[in-house]
Motif scaffolding. Structure first.
Motif, PDB file in Angstrom:
ATOM      1  N   UNK A   1      -6.567  -2.464  -3.024  1.00  0.00           N
ATOM      2  CA  UNK A   1      -7.293  -3.319  -2.086  1.00  0.00           C
ATOM      3  C   UNK A   1      -8.500  -2.632  -1.451  1.00  0.00           C
ATOM      4  N   UNK A   2      -8.471  -1.313  -1.367  1.00  0.00           N
ATOM      5  CA  UNK A   2      -9.610  -0.637  -0.745  1.00  0.00           C
ATOM      6  C   UNK A   2     -10.755  -0.514  -1.735  1.00  0.00           C
TER       7      UNK A   2
ATOM      8  N   UNK B   1       7.854   5.363   9.413  1.00  0.00           N
ATOM      9  CA  UNK B   1       6.610   6.009   9.000  1.00  0.00           C
ATOM     10  C   UNK B   1       6.867   7.481   8.664  1.00  0.00           C
TER      11      UNK B   1
ATOM     12  N   UNK C   1       8.434   7.945   5.296  1.00  0.00           N
ATOM     13  CA  UNK C   1       7.481   7.703   4.219  1.00  0.00           C
ATOM     14  C   UNK C   1       6.535   8.887   4.071  1.00  0.00           C
ATOM     15  N   UNK C   2       6.157   9.466   5.186  1.00  0.00           N
ATOM     16  CA  UNK C   2       5.218  10.599   5.141  1.00  0.00           C
ATOM     17  C   UNK C   2       5.880  11.870   4.607  1.00  0.00           C
TER      18      UNK C   2
ATOM     19  N   UNK D   1      -1.797  13.641   4.359  1.00  0.00           N
ATOM     20  CA  UNK D   1      -1.809  13.501   5.832  1.00  0.00           C
ATOM     21  C   UNK D   1      -2.178  14.833   6.473  1.00  0.00           C
TER      22      UNK D   1
ATOM     23  N   UNK E   1      -7.468  10.289   3.760  1.00  0.00           N
ATOM     24  CA  UNK E   1      -6.946   8.973   4.157  1.00  0.00           C
ATOM     25  C   UNK E   1      -5.766   8.499   3.300  1.00  0.00           C
ATOM     26  N   UNK E   2      -4.774   7.936   3.978  1.00  0.00           N
ATOM     27  CA  UNK E   2      -3.704   7.182   3.309  1.00  0.00           C
ATOM     28  C   UNK E   2      -3.831   5.768   3.851  1.00  0.00           C
ATOM     29  N   UNK E   3      -4.118   4.827   2.986  1.00  0.00           N
ATOM     30  CA  UNK E   3      -4.221   3.453   3.486  1.00  0.00           C
ATOM     31  C   UNK E   3      -2.822   2.848   3.597  1.00  0.00           C
ATOM     32  N   UNK E   4      -2.682   1.993   4.606  1.00  0.00           N
ATOM     33  CA  UNK E   4      -1.341   1.529   4.943  1.00  0.00           C
ATOM     34  C   UNK E   4      -0.678   0.804   3.776  1.00  0.00           C
ATOM     35  N   UNK E   5      -1.468   0.107   2.964  1.00  0.00           N
ATOM     36  CA  UNK E   5      -0.849  -0.620   1.851  1.00  0.00           C
ATOM     37  C   UNK E   5      -0.175   0.330   0.857  1.00  0.00           C
TER      38      UNK E   5
ATOM     39  N   UNK F   1       1.884   2.576   1.436  1.00  0.00           N
ATOM     40  CA  UNK F   1       3.302   2.675   1.781  1.00  0.00           C
ATOM     41  C   UNK F   1       4.125   1.639   1.002  1.00  0.00           C
ATOM     42  N   UNK F   2       3.450   0.591   0.559  1.00  0.00           N
ATOM     43  CA  UNK F   2       4.207  -0.485  -0.084  1.00  0.00           C
ATOM     44  C   UNK F   2       4.527  -0.212  -1.542  1.00  0.00           C
TER      45      UNK F   2
END
Lengths: 419, 419
Positions: B97-98, B158, B161-162, B171, B176-180, B182-183
């Motif tokens: 998405x990014x 969170x 996941x990290x 991290x 950058x880690x985009x929130x999506x 995580x999915x």
């Protein structure tokens, strides 16, 4: 060249006038230059700005603290702008997926509808219904599919999200943050995308979430991101903590007139002007006059507070209720509650410093208490009142005036005579 | 009492037999006790276990490295269990998405369908189609609404996941880690919830994602979470890095037979047994025999490798193609490429240590190079071959045998005669 610079002189004056009004009392405006440009567009095009406020679907019981943003919105309406009230019913219907939070209970559709109705009844006491639009965010969030949710989540990084105060603290403190929690700010921000809001209002504790709306609008390629207008948090009747129902330091706008009057009289003197500025429709000029009057002694604080109480009751219960409540307060509290004959005790002005004296010293000087420690204990027990207002800080320095009535417990009274 | 303990002796023997087969070659099984219980249930109830493998929808070009897990799945099928192949088309259709990732391009429905067909053609060379079920995860993920996505996200913190290696590194490194993102693990895990998988297979680099499936099954209140069977990552032809198409150190299963034969002959000797174990259907007993034969010298490594090449070609192109490719290799490479008359040079066994010698020392001893540094340079330039296999480490200690042909550049040859 900025859009403001392209306006006529008359239009510029109008923009400056509006800016002055909407800036009054705000803790912060981010970014302030963008607000000026939005105003310039609005004036040039005759287009009302869309001013957004998000409402918690679970707590429709509004108190004076909540009205700070509402009065600001009313100012926008009076300037011709439009208010978007968003009931976060989508969030409310989800509750807390982990089931661990006591505070985020799942609401049924009936709960949400009933709360929305309550909101309307309460908010229209301040807002102009003609310029207010209500929305439920389930209308757009409820329809989003996984793919769109991922698009939304892709707009932000984990690190940016962990900058939010409460997240940062919990992460640093090894307290769990569940991943869905990242979506609360994202959803609030997406509401602004969906409604193309120009401005979002909120308390300073909403700074992160409101700026999220601006960020997301940019990520979804809206030309100008919304401006955050952040209002100060109103301290409650204790004068220290943010007004909140759970702390009991609040005045509810649906409370009975007499109750509202009594609670208003217990607003700390030093907060009275702030209450006037943030929670009444008083204009800037009137406020300035009141401030001067209090400073130069032409207005007695008690009178100003009684007027504030009447203002609240007038807004929320009507003018006649305000008059009745004042009458009740005077007869029951100021007159009848006191013994017919109160001993008049002279207080030498040399005891005072700038007309002020600490509560402890006053009690001892008047002979109502035998020692400072006894005086302090009485204050702690809530037994000390001056002009029917309960004192809760023995060390507080107060202003005394001729005729003030000091009371300890049910039986000890003194009327001050200054000489 | 465990479910295993409640079995008959005969059933226990069967469980132990199956466990031994499926454990062979695995790098890790988590948790191993749970696998035994699952097997016990399966044997007691005559119910096949559901063994899951996720497939990347964008890369259907399978190489030998990918087949490690496939051969393990085939073993499960031969024991009567069932394979669930999941094509991650939902993830593939989203892309990134990014828009920032080169590697995660958005796939059209046609791309996905075509890739799925290619997968089928390739995988059925190893798997039993009768016991294989194909799924597209868009079937369940594509239908999920925001509310269900939040339920899913609420299952994990969170911080947890990290902990994933790549997230932790990024991290910590302020990347950058985009929130999506995580999915991706959450979706892979949810596939296991949706299909009620008993076991998930993957390389050791998939440990986090596969355990996520186990965690999520627990969070969605499935009785027993899936077991992770983690296979070693196969080193490529360079003998060092994980086999991958981008590194060029791979044997593709769709490559032409002669190409496949030549590449197989370049598998480093020391990895040959690992290749046999992980990427052929050879049984445990046969493998043991081969190992012994190589150790006691009754099997020549070159012959074993030629047999491995034939095994691959047999699997992916049929028996006749294997015979033809071997014939081609022998005539073109082993015979015609070498000069008719090669000088036979005697090598005194006293030069060897446990029948081994370093490449450098061998070249100097045979008189093919005048010094150790010259020998090293030739190896670095890729000019040194022994029995047509290129040497790439001058310090490597190799086993030499009577008749081995050593070559430097195009013209210098020597045939070893041991005495």
């Amino acid at each position: 060249m900025s859009r403001f610079d392209q306006l006529t002189e008359q239009q510029k004056t109008e923009v400056e006038r509006q800016l002055q009004i909407v800036s009054r009392g705000a803790a912060d405006i981010i970014p302030v230059a963008a607000l000026k440009e939005k105003m310039a567009d609005s004036v040039a095009e005759g287009r009302p700005l869309r001013v957004k406020l998000g409402l918690d679907p679970s707590a429709p019981d509004i108190h004076i603290g909540h009205t700070v943003v509402l009065h600001k919105m009313r100012q926008f309406q009076d300037l011709g702008h439009e208010v978007q009230l968003i009931i976060g019913d989508f969030t409310g219907r989800i509750g807390d997926p982990t089931g661990k939070s006591e505070t985020r209970k799942q609401l049924s559709e009936e709960d949400v509808a009933r709360n929305a109705q309550t909101y309307r009844e309460q908010l229209y006491k301040i807002l102009d219904p003609e310029k207010t639009k209500f929305y439920f965010n389930s209308a757009w969030l409820g329809e989003m599919k996984f793919e769109e949710v991922l698009q939304l989540a892709g707009k932000l990084t984990v690190a940016r999200m962990l900058e939010r105060d409460d997240f940062a603290k919990r992460y640093a403190g090894n307290q769990p943050i569940h991943i869905h929690e990242f979506f609360y700010p994202l959803m609030q921000g997406y509401d602004s995308v969906s409604l193309q809001s120009d401005i979002e209002l909120g308390g300073t504790d909403q700074t992160f979430n409101i700026l999220m709306g601006r960020t997301l609008q940019g990520a979804y390629e809206m030309k100008d991101g919304q401006v955050a207008i952040l209002m100060p948090l109103l301290e409650g009747l204790d004068g220290v903590q943010k007004m909140s129902k759970s702390l009991g330091n609040y005045i509810g706008i649906d409370e009975a007139p007499n109750e509202m009057f009594g609670k208003s009289m217990s607003i700390p003197d030093e907060l009275m002007l702030k209450y006037y500025e943030l929670t009444t429709p008083m204009s800037g000029e009137e406020l300035q006059d009141l401030k001067q009057g209090l400073e130069n002694g032409t207005v007695h604080p008690r009178d100003a507070k009684m007027k504030l109480a009447k203002t609240y009751i007038g807004m929320y219960h009507g003018e006649q209720a305000a008059i009745d409540a004042e009458h009740y307060f005077i007869t029951v509290f100021q007159k009848r509650a006191l013994p017919d004959e109160i001993e008049v005790i002279e207080l030498n002005e040399s005891e005072l410093e700038d007309q002020m004296i600490s509560v402890t010293k006053l009690l001892v000087t008047l002979g109502l208490q035998s020692s400072g420690s006894e005086a302090k204990r009485s204050v702690t027990q809530g037994a000390v009142k001056i002009n029917e207002q309960k004192m809760d800080d023995a060390n507080e320095r107060i202003t005394v005036q001729d005729g003030d009535i000091v009371q300890v417990g049910k039986r000890k009274f003194a009327k001050i005579s200054l000489r």
